[in-house]
Design a protein around this motif. Sequence first.
Motif, PDB file in Angstrom:
ATOM      1  N   UNK A   1      25.047 -20.816 -49.771  1.00 37.73           N
ATOM      2  CA  UNK A   1      23.630 -20.992 -50.123  1.00 37.73           C
ATOM      3  C   UNK A   1      22.717 -20.068 -49.324  1.00 37.73           C
ATOM      4  N   UNK A   2      23.307 -19.118 -48.615  1.00 39.46           N
ATOM      5  CA  UNK A   2      22.514 -18.080 -47.962  1.00 39.46           C
ATOM      6  C   UNK A   2      21.676 -18.545 -46.798  1.00 39.46           C
ATOM      7  N   UNK A   3      22.164 -19.503 -46.030  1.00 34.91           N
ATOM      8  CA  UNK A   3      21.406 -19.987 -44.879  1.00 34.91           C
ATOM      9  C   UNK A   3      21.308 -18.907 -43.813  1.00 34.91           C
ATOM     10  N   UNK A   4      20.210 -18.856 -43.079  1.00 35.95           N
ATOM     11  CA  UNK A   4      20.090 -17.871 -41.994  1.00 35.95           C
ATOM     12  C   UNK A   4      21.112 -18.147 -40.907  1.00 35.95           C
ATOM     13  N   UNK A   5      21.410 -17.115 -40.112  1.00 37.65           N
ATOM     14  CA  UNK A   5      22.453 -17.222 -39.104  1.00 37.65           C
ATOM     15  C   UNK A   5      22.031 -18.154 -37.957  1.00 37.65           C
ATOM     16  N   UNK A   6      20.787 -18.082 -37.533  1.00 39.45           N
ATOM     17  CA  UNK A   6      20.302 -18.887 -36.410  1.00 39.45           C
ATOM     18  C   UNK A   6      19.706 -20.195 -36.973  1.00 39.45           C
TER      19      UNK A   6
ATOM     20  N   UNK B   1      30.828 -15.592 -37.927  1.00 38.14           N
ATOM     21  CA  UNK B   1      29.638 -16.181 -37.307  1.00 38.14           C
ATOM     22  C   UNK B   1      28.957 -17.195 -38.212  1.00 38.14           C
ATOM     23  N   UNK B   2      28.984 -16.924 -39.519  1.00 36.47           N
ATOM     24  CA  UNK B   2      28.349 -17.875 -40.436  1.00 36.47           C
ATOM     25  C   UNK B   2      29.075 -19.212 -40.441  1.00 36.47           C
ATOM     26  N   UNK B   3      30.364 -19.191 -40.105  1.00 37.77           N
ATOM     27  CA  UNK B   3      31.122 -20.443 -40.022  1.00 37.77           C
ATOM     28  C   UNK B   3      30.886 -21.139 -38.691  1.00 37.77           C
ATOM     29  N   UNK B   4      30.672 -20.362 -37.654  1.00 40.26           N
ATOM     30  CA  UNK B   4      30.425 -20.947 -36.333  1.00 40.26           C
ATOM     31  C   UNK B   4      29.037 -21.572 -36.239  1.00 40.26           C
ATOM     32  N   UNK B   5      28.058 -20.959 -36.888  1.00 39.74           N
ATOM     33  CA  UNK B   5      26.690 -21.459 -36.761  1.00 39.74           C
ATOM     34  C   UNK B   5      26.495 -22.811 -37.434  1.00 39.74           C
ATOM     35  N   UNK B   6      27.387 -23.163 -38.370  1.00 42.05           N
ATOM     36  CA  UNK B   6      27.240 -24.434 -39.080  1.00 42.05           C
ATOM     37  C   UNK B   6      28.027 -25.576 -38.440  1.00 42.05           C
TER      38      UNK B   6
END
Length: 878
Positions: free
Chosen positions: A286-291, A65-70
Amino acid sequence: MSPSVEPVEVLDGHSLEPGERAEAAAHKGSATTFFSGFDGLRAIAALAVLVTHVWLASSYRGPGSTWLTQLDVGVPVFFVISGFLLYRPFVAARLADRDQQSTAVFWKRRVLRIFPAYWIALIIISAFFYEGPLPIENAKDFITHALLLQVYTSDRVIGGPIQQSWTLAVEVAFYAFLPFYALAIRRIRPKRWSVLTVELVGIAALYVFSCAYRLILLGLDLSVPRYSQWRIFLPGFLDTLALGMLLAVLSAWFTREGRRVTVPRWSAGAAWGVAFVCYALLAEGIGLPLIPTEPRSDVQFMVEQFLRGVFAFALVLPAVFAAARPGVIHRFLSARVMVALGLVSYGIYLWHEGMIDAYLQWRDLVIFQPNMLNLLVFVLVTTILIATVSYHAIEKPAMRLKGVRLQPEFLRRRTATWGSFEKTLLFIMFAGFVIRFAYAWFERRPQFDEVGVIGDANFYHRGAQLLADGKGFISTFSYDVFGKTIQDASHPPLYILWLAIPSVFGWSTTTAHQLWTIPIGVATIATVGYCGKDMIGRRTGLIAAALVAVYPNVWSHDALITSETMAIFTTTVTVWMGYRYWRAPSMKRALALGLAVALAVFARSEMAMLIPFMVIPLLLATRGASWKERWKRLVAAGLMVLAIVGPWVAWNLVRFEEPVTLSTNFGLTLLSANCDGTYYGNDIGYWRMDCALPVGDSIRALEIDQSVAEKGYRDAALDYIKEHKGRFAYVTLVRWARYTGLWDLTHRFDQVYKDMNPEGREPYVAWTSVYMWFALAPLALVGAVVLRRRRIPFYIACAPIFATFVTATITFHQNRYRASAEPAICLLAAVTIDAIVRRVERTRRGAAGAADAAEPGPDDGDGGGNGEPARELTGTLA
């Protein structure tokens, strides 16, 4: 694609491969220089945004999900592509020493590329596919979205039928900015710097400015809604766009004069490797939020923008600089499927959110419920189909209009002789119209709807309605409150007559009156431009017009429904007619001057002072005419004034008990400026309505003949002045200090706060007005000296300043009272700016001539100081 497509040589690389030839054929006739691979990049960017939005709307929050959100990094890819493709023609023309492409043509192409498909999508998605309450409740909301202005309204930044269209608003702002930047950077020609250095420094400045802008927003606290909204204004993304412009500069530089450049085959892989590293850091590092809408730390906010820019830059790089023999990446980008998707990428971008909403309605689901795979398949299939139809049915036909003249034949013939002055002035007028309309519609209109119309605005607004109803010029307050028809002449009638025109046809709302006033304000811009042109030259006129277009002390009045706009216009016309007469004296121009000053008096009674300050000395000082002819022209101008103003004065003398000429408002104004409250304390030199009469007496005064009440006010004011002679001189000095701004500088900007309360100006209008005043007033003072030295009569331009200064001396000062003089201030300031530019040009020409004399050589084609010397202006047109 046809296999018979001829090979196309690419400036920045190699002979095209079969897939690239097919891509080139798809763009045949639409691109001056073709770069293979960009359709593939567009496809990647559009599909990436589609996937991340599908993920956001789905129920999936598992691994990856962290890859999809970006995947919304597709947005900066679009920005880098825009920066490259749009700026490259400008910089290529500069390097080849060709004229810059027409700004009008550039904007026409951009409008045809963006808006037709966007408007169709907006209408259809709004009507059929949008899920939830539609955030378009009225025509204003629809126009806001249709013109991509929603990012400038805090309640609908990313809302609306096409939520992702905020990025299009950024693009449109970039389209507006780019031609002016290109023109400005082109004019920088330092001797010790190459063109490449200037371009690189300019792009670096844009990048640093964008970073500084975001840092400032962080300092202002991004949690505040309006500052958070400012993140998506053009400056917030100018760094990413500047990276694309950097590629344009490098590409044009290395391929100038038909040169070729190739890079190692491994460079494309290396560039995409950098892009992958940046994306990995965004997804995991860098710990960005998921949303995406969740808050970030200040460091995350800055680092995220930096990594996104580098990612987009590295992803686009292989399409700009190719190897002699393309590798896997180039072949992938130019594959037929990628080219096909790239051609319809704009439609994919526009329609995919609508298809997500359509799926939710079809399956009776809400957001975060759909299975991601099912949703993705549905959205991909439907979006690509609709985007293909959009491309062939809307986008391609619209793009064919790029070379078609959209002007009607009669208009084309009329404007065929227009030069750069007329075209530039027309653009300035359009910019001025946008400012005035935006202020009236988005700022003042809601205020009128909420609190109603009071004060002078009510006199003009309601007076026009009553006049259109056949009631005549009567007291609006007495009629509406007491039901009495009492004759009134509080102000001269020109502005009421103007507002009565739409009122006769039923367009009598405050909004209608505001919109009916704006053309007068825009006409003032044109008048100032032509006045400056007739006074000195074209550049002076354009500078003055630009100042009037953006000066809040001018445009803010256009939305207030008060007579200042009409007074500003008619006074400026008078100044223009004055300079036209001075240039070529004649009886016809004397009559035109008389007509103009009569209309100015008909707008504001104090403009009668233009007669002694301008008309009489100008006509009596006519060059090359006998005294008999001078007096004849003066009498003719006077008769013209009498013919216009006389009937109004005669009617006033008949319908009132006491003698009345132009208005019945002088006594009340005088009394409100001469009392204890305005002679002592914080309001010294200002006005206070409670000084005039107690509230009860003021209301009762509205039930009697207005001339009688006016005489009572005037007598009371004169009695007070006589009793306070010793204080009157000091109060007069304070009025002068308020007029010039010195009072603000010494009393913590007291006048600015009075503009906000009680005058009711918005803080940004009041503060911007005073800042521009302090910038323009010294320039205007110098401008008067410049005119005197050039033997151009400065008293013509200064006459409105003298008139308003005398008005403030007799009564009091508020910025409204200086309004009629503000265009003259801009005009004189433009004289100074033009003189500075002339001095710089003369210095450069002199330096060039000295260099030629010191080192003789062949003429390089630019004049080299061997042309005619600069002509000193001494009363002739430049």
